[in-house]
Design an enzyme around this catalytic site. Sequence first.
Site, PDB file in Angstrom:
ATOM      1  N   PRO A   1     -57.945  52.566  70.166  1.00  0.00           N
ATOM      2  CA  PRO A   1     -57.789  53.271  71.445  1.00  0.00           C
ATOM      3  C   PRO A   1     -58.510  54.614  71.464  1.00  0.00           C
ATOM      4  CG  PRO A   1     -55.666  52.473  70.639  1.00  0.00           C
ATOM      5  CD  PRO A   1     -56.646  52.296  69.524  1.00  0.00           C
ATOM      6  N   CYS A   2     -59.073  54.928  72.616  1.00  0.00           N
ATOM      7  CA  CYS A   2     -59.655  56.262  72.835  1.00  0.00           C
ATOM      8  C   CYS A   2     -58.587  57.200  73.410  1.00  0.00           C
ATOM      9  CB  CYS A   2     -60.831  56.176  73.797  1.00  0.00           C
ATOM     10  SG  CYS A   2     -62.222  55.231  73.158  1.00  0.00           S
TER      11      CYS A   2
END
EC number: 2.1.1.-
Length: 217
Positions: free
Chosen positions: A138-139
Amino acid sequence: MEDKFEIGRIIRAKNISDAWYRGLNIIWNHGQVITDERGSQIREFMDLMVVIENPYTDRIPEDTAWNEERLEEYAKQLISGENAQDFEYTYGQRLRNWNEEVDQIEYVIEKLQESPTSRRATAVTWIPPVDTKVNEVPCMILDDFKIRDGKVHLTTLFRSHDFGGAYPANLYGLSKLLEYVAGRVGVEPGMITTVSISAHVYDHDWDMVENIVKGIN
């Protein structure tokens, strides 16, 4: 463009479109070109904080490739936790079914209903046993909700943020998520703040961003 290294800026934007254009301007004029771990060239500005005063007007910038239909689908996926396209992960999946155990958005809502001044209404997307072993991680790392002055405000932390391609969609989805939480809690939605540790533009978007920034300036 400046070569001097700079870190940290705060933007106080009127709406999502204003936030995007002003963020691009900072990244383009004050960012540094680096090659990331995948070999992609990016222009990066570190620790960019954007406070969006009204995320509910002018949500879709004119120059973005995103349209309302695609943005609505993105927002639906974020809020529902569905993974109809069988991606390796989705933000919604991590928020609504973290580690296949916890609905963090339901937790946030219950926490704010129980205690409107709570500082614990926080949801995370990073799962250490999973994300330390895979390539696609995930960013967006954290979403924090707080009720202050009769409104619920959202602060979101991105470890890595594709400002050119993803920011408009991210913020459209987050504005819908904030509206959903606010509606469930029974208060008005407030401001959204994003903290982007690596706010960047990929080289395939440089021509687009350069033209946009020329128009701004």
